[in-house]
Design a protein around this motif. Structure first.
Motif, PDB file in Angstrom:
ATOM      1  N   TYR A  77       0.827  -1.211   0.000  1.00 49.38           N
ATOM      2  CA  TYR A  77       0.000   0.000   0.000  1.00 49.38           C
ATOM      3  C   TYR A  77       0.859   1.258   0.000  1.00 49.38           C
ATOM      4  O   TYR A  77       0.479   2.278  -0.584  1.00 49.38           O
ATOM      5  N   TRP A  78       2.019   1.187   0.641  1.00 49.47           N
ATOM      6  CA  TRP A  78       2.927   2.336   0.609  1.00 49.47           C
ATOM      7  C   TRP A  78       3.397   2.607  -0.818  1.00 49.47           C
ATOM      8  O   TRP A  78       3.367   3.749  -1.283  1.00 49.47           O
ATOM      9  N   GLU A 162      12.431  -8.818   5.283  1.00 42.39           N
ATOM     10  CA  GLU A 162      11.466  -7.876   4.716  1.00 42.39           C
ATOM     11  C   GLU A 162      12.087  -7.104   3.559  1.00 42.39           C
ATOM     12  O   GLU A 162      11.421  -6.832   2.553  1.00 42.39           O
ATOM     13  N   HIS A 163      13.346  -6.754   3.699  1.00 41.57           N
ATOM     14  CA  HIS A 163      14.047  -6.040   2.627  1.00 41.57           C
ATOM     15  C   HIS A 163      14.070  -6.874   1.350  1.00 41.57           C
ATOM     16  O   HIS A 163      13.813  -6.367   0.246  1.00 41.57           O
ATOM     17  N   GLU A 164      14.351  -8.158   1.479  1.00 36.31           N
ATOM     18  CA  GLU A 164      14.393  -9.039   0.312  1.00 36.31           C
ATOM     19  C   GLU A 164      13.014  -9.178  -0.326  1.00 36.31           C
ATOM     20  O   GLU A 164      12.885  -9.198  -1.557  1.00 36.31           O
ATOM     21  N   SER A 183      12.941   3.413  -2.275  1.00 33.85           N
ATOM     22  CA  SER A 183      13.746   2.288  -1.815  1.00 33.85           C
ATOM     23  C   SER A 183      13.117   1.715  -0.553  1.00 33.85           C
ATOM     24  O   SER A 183      12.189   2.298   0.019  1.00 33.85           O
ATOM     25  N   TYR A 184      13.631   0.593  -0.130  1.00 37.16           N
ATOM     26  CA  TYR A 184      13.155  -0.009   1.115  1.00 37.16           C
ATOM     27  C   TYR A 184      13.400   0.924   2.295  1.00 37.16           C
ATOM     28  O   TYR A 184      12.590   1.002   3.215  1.00 37.16           O
ATOM     29  N   TYR A 185      14.492   1.666   2.232  1.00 31.27           N
ATOM     30  CA  TYR A 185      14.836   2.553   3.345  1.00 31.27           C
ATOM     31  C   TYR A 185      13.884   3.748   3.417  1.00 31.27           C
ATOM     32  O   TYR A 185      13.574   4.226   4.512  1.00 31.27           O
ATOM     33  N   SER A 186      13.408   4.211   2.275  1.00 25.05           N
ATOM     34  CA  SER A 186      12.414   5.291   2.306  1.00 25.05           C
ATOM     35  C   SER A 186      11.080   4.775   2.840  1.00 25.05           C
ATOM     36  O   SER A 186      10.352   5.505   3.520  1.00 25.05           O
ATOM     37  N   PHE A 187      10.761   3.517   2.552  1.00 20.91           N
ATOM     38  CA  PHE A 187       9.570   2.895   3.133  1.00 20.91           C
ATOM     39  C   PHE A 187       9.697   2.815   4.651  1.00 20.91           C
ATOM     40  O   PHE A 187       8.771   3.172   5.393  1.00 20.91           O
ATOM     41  N   GLN A 188      10.841   2.365   5.125  1.00 18.17           N
ATOM     42  CA  GLN A 188      11.073   2.278   6.567  1.00 18.17           C
ATOM     43  C   GLN A 188      10.970   3.647   7.235  1.00 18.17           C
ATOM     44  O   GLN A 188      10.355   3.798   8.294  1.00 18.17           O
ATOM     45  N   HIS A 193       7.568   5.757  12.394  1.00 15.08           N
ATOM     46  CA  HIS A 193       7.039   6.535  13.516  1.00 15.08           C
ATOM     47  C   HIS A 193       5.509   6.626  13.514  1.00 15.08           C
ATOM     48  O   HIS A 193       4.943   7.460  14.225  1.00 15.08           O
ATOM     49  N   ALA A 194       4.854   5.786  12.741  1.00 15.25           N
ATOM     50  CA  ALA A 194       3.385   5.804  12.695  1.00 15.25           C
ATOM     51  C   ALA A 194       2.818   5.341  14.035  1.00 15.25           C
ATOM     52  O   ALA A 194       3.241   4.322  14.581  1.00 15.25           O
TER      53      ALA A 194
END
Length: 276
Positions: A77-78, A162-164, A183-188, A193-194
């Motif tokens: 969804y992100w 999760e990254h994979e 990227s995965y890091y931008s998703f994280q 902090h949600a």
């Protein structure tokens, strides 16, 4: 970023060369060259819009084919939220370009000055996409908050991190830089902090429900759009109620369980709150 910029530049160059090859004798003045470049840019906007539409369908198809586990819904969804925003932007650009051309054909120069003072409203087609954006954003942050506060719907497994899994699901989109800087890091970073308390202050589901109701009159003659608006309203209403319950009772009542079902929409899940 460099790859994407180079790709866009190459498309423009190829379009310009094609026009020069086809209409070489006509493109002898600077005004005609400007027309050529405008046409190329209009085509490019259309191509980008269609590309993001395909990307959105690619992500939605995963729900139809049952390719995602519940623990992966948050990342899906992100990414869908990001793609839908870009799709809305490109659709808006195309709409504005088409409207500008129509106005120039039908109005005198002084009429543009008069129109400039009017309050601008987004076209219904953009607001329709915005409803999907609200749902995707709301589900992303709700799932992220549940992950952060209640340690549920985590994307864990004995084989892949999760990254994979992120890379596996979105590899084609990432290689195409759709869009840049994803990227995965931008998703994280976006979801880390949600918190449920924050979500209740800005309820995306209420925004989706309100927008869907406002759009009914705009699509009264389009049965497919009306059907989709009803589905959006149902998902938004149920998720808004569920979010309220979880926000008020979630930390006080550990027996509350949240499940996500596709009872109202094939792509956007509905949260169901139960006591175990």
């Amino acid at each position: 970023m460099k790859y994407r910029t180079s790709l866009v530049s190459n498309i423009l160059i190829e379009l310009e060369l094609a026009f020069r090859k086809e209409f070489g004798d006509i493109l002898t003045t600077s005004s005609n060259e400007n027309i050529c470049m405008k046409i190329c840019r209009h085509i490019l906007i259309w191509v980008e819009e269609q590309t993001y539409w395909i990307a959105s369908r690619f992500l939605m198809l995963g729900f139809e084919l049952d390719l995602y586990s519940a623990g992966e819904y948050c990342m899906v969804y992100w990414y869908m939220y990001i793609i839908l925003i870009k799709l809305a932007e490109k659709t808006h650009m195309r709409t504005m370009t088409n409207n500008e051309i129509s106005k120039r054909k039908g109005k005198k120069k002084r009429d543009f000055v008069k129109d400039g003072g009017k309050d601008y409203q987004l076209p219904p087609s953009i607001m329709f996409l915005q409803c999907h954006v609200y749902l995707a954003e709301g589900l992303t942050m709700m799932l992220a908050a549940l992950r952060n506060e209640r340690q549920v719907y985590l994307s864990t497994g004995p084989f892949n991190s999760e990254h994979e899994r992120f890379v596996q699901h979105f590899e084609l989109l990432l290689k195409a830089c759709m869009p840049d800087h994803v990227s995965y890091y931008s998703f994280q970073e976006t979801t880390a902090h949600a918190r449920l308390s924050n979500l209740s202050m800005y309820n995306c589901f209420k925004e989706a429900q309100r927008s869907a109701k406002d759009l009914r009159s705009s699509f009264s003659n389009d049965p497919d759009k009306m059907s989709e608006l009803r589905r959006i309203e149902q998902v938004a209403e149920h998720n808004s109620v569920a979010l309220g319950l979880i926000s008020r009772l979630g930390t006080l009542d550990p027996s509350l369980k949240v499940q996500f079902e596709f009872s109202h929409h094939p792509f956007f899940a509905t949260a169901v709150v139960k006591r175990s």
